[in-house]
Design a protein around this motif. Structure first.
Motif, PDB file in Angstrom:
ATOM      1  N   SER A  93       1.183  -1.131  -0.491  1.00 40.21           N
ATOM      2  CA  SER A  93       0.393  -0.089  -0.093  1.00 40.21           C
ATOM      3  C   SER A  93       0.623   1.113   0.199  1.00 40.21           C
ATOM      4  O   SER A  93      -0.025   2.305  -0.019  1.00 40.21           O
ATOM      5  CB  SER A  93      -1.386   0.028   1.418  1.00 40.21           C
ATOM      6  N   ARG A  94       1.868   1.011   0.049  1.00 44.85           N
ATOM      7  CA  ARG A  94       3.250   2.006  -0.173  1.00 44.85           C
ATOM      8  C   ARG A  94       2.734   3.683  -0.905  1.00 44.85           C
ATOM      9  O   ARG A  94       3.044   4.787  -0.714  1.00 44.85           O
ATOM     10  CB  ARG A  94       4.438   1.733  -0.033  1.00 44.85           C
ATOM     11  N   LYS A  95       2.736   2.823  -1.964  1.00 45.70           N
ATOM     12  CA  LYS A  95       2.639   3.979  -3.376  1.00 45.70           C
ATOM     13  C   LYS A  95       1.017   4.939  -2.766  1.00 45.70           C
ATOM     14  O   LYS A  95       0.542   5.676  -3.206  1.00 45.70           O
ATOM     15  CB  LYS A  95       2.628   3.556  -4.464  1.00 45.70           C
ATOM     16  N   MET A  96       0.477   3.860  -2.070  1.00 44.73           N
ATOM     17  CA  MET A  96      -1.618   4.507  -2.553  1.00 44.73           C
ATOM     18  C   MET A  96      -1.872   5.275  -1.500  1.00 44.73           C
ATOM     19  O   MET A  96      -2.502   6.598  -1.733  1.00 44.73           O
ATOM     20  CB  MET A  96      -2.399   3.159  -2.045  1.00 44.73           C
ATOM     21  N   ASP A  97      -1.055   4.588  -0.295  1.00 51.27           N
ATOM     22  CA  ASP A  97      -0.926   5.896   0.886  1.00 51.27           C
ATOM     23  C   ASP A  97      -0.520   6.903   1.013  1.00 51.27           C
ATOM     24  O   ASP A  97      -0.285   8.484   1.055  1.00 51.27           O
ATOM     25  CB  ASP A  97      -0.831   5.242   2.313  1.00 51.27           C
ATOM     26  N   TYR A  98       1.194   6.541   0.285  1.00 51.44           N
ATOM     27  CA  TYR A  98       2.385   8.625   0.087  1.00 51.44           C
ATOM     28  C   TYR A  98       1.493   9.032  -0.773  1.00 51.44           C
ATOM     29  O   TYR A  98       2.053  10.038  -0.561  1.00 51.44           O
ATOM     30  CB  TYR A  98       3.568   7.325  -0.048  1.00 51.44           C
ATOM     31  N   VAL A  99       0.929   8.900  -1.982  1.00 53.21           N
ATOM     32  CA  VAL A  99       0.552   9.344  -3.315  1.00 53.21           C
ATOM     33  C   VAL A  99      -0.905   9.901  -3.918  1.00 53.21           C
ATOM     34  O   VAL A  99      -1.474  10.741  -3.458  1.00 53.21           O
ATOM     35  CB  VAL A  99       1.678   8.616  -4.619  1.00 53.21           C
ATOM     36  N   ARG A 100      -1.320   8.772  -3.962  1.00 52.75           N
ATOM     37  CA  ARG A 100      -2.963   8.301  -3.898  1.00 52.75           C
ATOM     38  C   ARG A 100      -3.274   9.337  -2.860  1.00 52.75           C
ATOM     39  O   ARG A 100      -4.268  10.473  -3.557  1.00 52.75           O
ATOM     40  CB  ARG A 100      -2.541   6.984  -4.666  1.00 52.75           C
ATOM     41  N   LYS A 101      -3.606   8.808  -2.032  1.00 54.06           N
ATOM     42  CA  LYS A 101      -3.909   9.325  -1.344  1.00 54.06           C
ATOM     43  C   LYS A 101      -3.938  10.736  -0.574  1.00 54.06           C
ATOM     44  O   LYS A 101      -5.046  11.219  -0.146  1.00 54.06           O
ATOM     45  CB  LYS A 101      -4.608   7.734  -0.178  1.00 54.06           C
ATOM     46  N   THR A 102      -2.608  10.418  -0.440  1.00 55.26           N
ATOM     47  CA  THR A 102      -2.814  11.861  -0.563  1.00 55.26           C
ATOM     48  C   THR A 102      -2.787  12.905  -1.013  1.00 55.26           C
ATOM     49  O   THR A 102      -3.373  14.295  -0.506  1.00 55.26           O
ATOM     50  CB  THR A 102      -0.934  12.074  -0.107  1.00 55.26           C
ATOM     51  N   LYS A 103      -2.902  12.806  -2.135  1.00 60.33           N
ATOM     52  CA  LYS A 103      -3.861  13.996  -2.925  1.00 60.33           C
ATOM     53  C   LYS A 103      -5.481  13.733  -3.127  1.00 60.33           C
ATOM     54  O   LYS A 103      -5.526  14.911  -3.080  1.00 60.33           O
ATOM     55  CB  LYS A 103      -3.336  13.456  -4.639  1.00 60.33           C
ATOM     56  N   LEU A 104      -5.533  12.787  -2.834  1.00 63.88           N
ATOM     57  CA  LEU A 104      -6.789  12.483  -2.997  1.00 63.88           C
ATOM     58  C   LEU A 104      -7.422  13.830  -1.785  1.00 63.88           C
ATOM     59  O   LEU A 104      -8.744  14.378  -1.321  1.00 63.88           O
ATOM     60  CB  LEU A 104      -7.303  11.207  -2.356  1.00 63.88           C
ATOM     61  N   TYR A 105      -6.932  13.106  -0.243  1.00 59.95           N
ATOM     62  CA  TYR A 105      -7.320  13.365   0.845  1.00 59.95           C
ATOM     63  C   TYR A 105      -7.300  14.703   0.783  1.00 59.95           C
ATOM     64  O   TYR A 105      -8.258  15.798   1.564  1.00 59.95           O
ATOM     65  CB  TYR A 105      -6.499  13.013   1.635  1.00 59.95           C
ATOM     66  N   ARG A 106      -6.301  15.321   0.148  1.00 65.15           N
ATOM     67  CA  ARG A 106      -6.256  16.950  -0.376  1.00 65.15           C
ATOM     68  C   ARG A 106      -7.080  17.339  -0.670  1.00 65.15           C
ATOM     69  O   ARG A 106      -7.531  19.014   0.033  1.00 65.15           O
ATOM     70  CB  ARG A 106      -4.690  17.599  -0.459  1.00 65.15           C
ATOM     71  N   GLU A 107      -7.421  17.076  -2.186  1.00 62.21           N
ATOM     72  CA  GLU A 107      -8.490  17.495  -2.868  1.00 62.21           C
ATOM     73  C   GLU A 107     -10.124  17.557  -2.303  1.00 62.21           C
ATOM     74  O   GLU A 107     -10.434  18.900  -2.525  1.00 62.21           O
ATOM     75  CB  GLU A 107      -8.386  16.735  -3.994  1.00 62.21           C
ATOM     76  N   THR A 108      -9.477  16.888  -1.437  1.00 64.32           N
ATOM     77  CA  THR A 108     -11.476  16.448  -0.570  1.00 64.32           C
ATOM     78  C   THR A 108     -11.999  17.235   0.262  1.00 64.32           C
ATOM     79  O   THR A 108     -12.932  17.441   1.310  1.00 64.32           O
ATOM     80  CB  THR A 108     -11.696  15.392  -0.443  1.00 64.32           C
ATOM     81  N   GLY A 109     -10.559  17.803   1.318  1.00 67.72           N
ATOM     82  CA  GLY A 109     -10.721  18.647   2.239  1.00 67.72           C
ATOM     83  C   GLY A 109     -10.282  17.913   3.926  1.00 67.72           C
ATOM     84  O   GLY A 109     -10.646  18.213   4.728  1.00 67.72           O
ATOM     85  N   VAL A 110      -9.618  16.945   3.974  1.00 69.85           N
ATOM     86  CA  VAL A 110      -9.614  16.231   4.981  1.00 69.85           C
ATOM     87  C   VAL A 110      -8.860  17.411   6.074  1.00 69.85           C
ATOM     88  O   VAL A 110      -7.349  17.529   4.897  1.00 69.85           O
ATOM     89  CB  VAL A 110      -8.806  14.522   5.109  1.00 69.85           C
TER      90      VAL A 110
END
Length: 194
Positions: free
Chosen positions: A126-143
């Motif tokens: 899950s390294r790439k998912m957690d550090y890259v994809r989800k970081t971008k997604l969570y930033r975009e959505t207002g976490v």
């Protein structure tokens, strides 16, 4: 969470005539299979390792105890718990821990919109998912606050709404303060013990 990426051939076969996967595809998965969607791309989730689960259980206990003791209005919900993060048909995640402080975002299906605090525990897949994809997604959505707990590195990376470009790094040996709860401190060295 552990992830196994769908092969390009499987992706091509499934995407024919579609603009990627949708939540309907997630709901159609066989019982026991779990996946997440980010912008229509599906990521299958594998069974997590023991260290992942140890950390998860201890985090749940510490945060939930704090919320109850302080009669907080936020609710902690662990995976598997659906977060319809962009309120569309192409994005669906199951964070290891979601803390939601707005009751109106919750219904029986899950959370609709961004949780206030998300914690992901890194697994090798899950390294790439957690550090890259989800970081971008969570930033975009207002976490408001995003923690990446990495047992392999014994580090916690923290992103906050006012500092997404400058994450803060903590070792497991430090007492780490939550941003949404000023007097909640967590120390991960204890979480690694049996």
């Amino acid at each position: 969470m552990e992830y196994a990426r769908i092969s390009e051939e499987e992706l091509f076969m499934e995407k024919r005539g579609k603009q990627g996967y949708t939540i309907a595809d997630i709901e159609a998965l066989p019982d026991g299979e779990r996946a997440e969607l980010i912008d229509g791309e599906m990521f299958m989730m594998a069974t997590p390792a023991t260290v992942h689960q140890r950390i998860l259980v201890k985090l749940i206990f510490e945060i939930e105890t704090y919320i109850r003791k302080n009669r907080g209005n936020c609710e902690l919900l662990p995976a598997p718990f659906g977060v319809y993060i962009k309120k569309d048909e192409r994005n669906y995640v199951e964070p290891d821990i979601s803390v939601i402080c707005h009751e109106d975002k919750l219904d029986e299906k899950g959370c609709h919109g961004a949780p206030d605090w998300v914690i992901e525990i890194v697994s090798p897949s899950s390294r790439k998912m957690d550090y890259v994809r989800k970081t971008k997604l969570y930033r975009e959505t207002g976490v408001r606050e995003y923690w990446i707990v990495d047992p392999n590195k014994e580090m916690v990376t923290i992103y906050t709404a006012d500092q997404w470009d400058v994450p803060v790094y903590h070792s497991f040996a430090e007492q780490i303060q939550s941003g949404i709860y000023e007097d909640l401190y967590l120390e991960f060295t204890e979480f690694m013990k049996k």
